[in-house]
Design a protein around this motif. Structure first.
Motif, mmCIF file in Angstrom:
data_model
loop_
_atom_site.group_PDB
_atom_site.id
_atom_site.type_symbol
_atom_site.label_atom_id
_atom_site.label_comp_id
_atom_site.label_asym_id
_atom_site.label_seq_id
_atom_site.Cartn_x
_atom_site.Cartn_y
_atom_site.Cartn_z
ATOM 1 N N LEU A 33 0.821 -1.214 0.000
ATOM 2 C CA LEU A 33 0.000 0.000 0.000
ATOM 3 C C LEU A 33 0.855 1.264 0.000
ATOM 4 O O LEU A 33 0.449 2.280 -0.559
ATOM 5 N N ARG A 34 2.040 1.208 0.601
ATOM 6 C CA ARG A 34 2.954 2.357 0.557
ATOM 7 C C ARG A 34 3.318 2.716 -0.881
ATOM 8 O O ARG A 34 3.551 3.868 -1.201
ATOM 9 N N ARG A 35 3.390 1.694 -1.735
ATOM 10 C CA ARG A 35 3.843 1.886 -3.121
ATOM 11 C C ARG A 35 2.718 1.868 -4.154
ATOM 12 O O ARG A 35 2.958 2.136 -5.329
ATOM 13 N N LEU A 36 1.515 1.508 -3.733
ATOM 14 C CA LEU A 36 0.412 1.357 -4.681
ATOM 15 C C LEU A 36 0.002 2.712 -5.275
ATOM 16 O O LEU A 36 -0.144 3.698 -4.551
ATOM 17 N N GLN A 37 -0.165 2.739 -6.556
ATOM 18 C CA GLN A 37 -0.569 3.964 -7.240
ATOM 19 C C GLN A 37 -2.022 4.298 -6.899
ATOM 20 O O GLN A 37 -2.878 3.416 -6.861
ATOM 21 N N THR A 38 -2.281 5.572 -6.629
ATOM 22 C CA THR A 38 -3.656 5.991 -6.341
ATOM 23 C C THR A 38 -4.539 5.686 -7.549
ATOM 24 O O THR A 38 -4.068 5.578 -8.678
ATOM 25 N N ILE A 58 -7.251 5.202 -2.486
ATOM 26 C CA ILE A 58 -7.088 6.656 -2.441
ATOM 27 C C ILE A 58 -5.708 7.019 -1.906
ATOM 28 O O ILE A 58 -4.938 7.704 -2.567
ATOM 29 N N THR A 59 -5.408 6.560 -0.672
ATOM 30 C CA THR A 59 -4.126 6.903 -0.059
ATOM 31 C C THR A 59 -3.849 5.982 1.113
ATOM 32 O O THR A 59 -4.724 5.248 1.567
#
Length: 95
Positions: A33-38, A58-59
């Motif tokens: 999730l730290r790296r996942l694109q919004t 979202i974030t």
């Protein structure tokens, strides 16, 4: 078909906050999730077996481990907030 990331076992160290650690949110899903694109569409597989499908990322807030998603189909305009450490796996939807 989308990718499924990390199905944890109860012996994993996930879910533990380490005081003073720069990465207090531990585990594969939190790291992803730290790296996942919004705006990436995902399915969430939560501890306890509940599945939340077709939500949009979202974030991610690494200070409190909260991941924010919206659900444009079931509840347009709503926000789902989940502790990343309560997510066993995420499936990234295929394009």
């Amino acid at each position: 078909m989308g990718d499924i990331i990390n199905i944890r076992t109860s012996s994993d160290s996930c879910g533990k906050h380490e005081k003073g650690s720069s990465h207090r949110c531990k585990g594969c899903v939190c790291d992803q999730l730290r790296r996942l694109q919004t705006q990436t569409e995902v399915d969430l597989f939560l501890l306890g077996g509940q599945v939340i499908e077709d939500v949009v990322f979202i974030t991610f807030d690494p200070k409190n481990c909260c991941a924010f998603f919206n659900d444009p189909t079931t509840e347009p305009g709503s926000t789902i907030i989940v502790d990343c450490q309560d997510i066993q796996a995420i499936r990234i939807e295929a394009d």
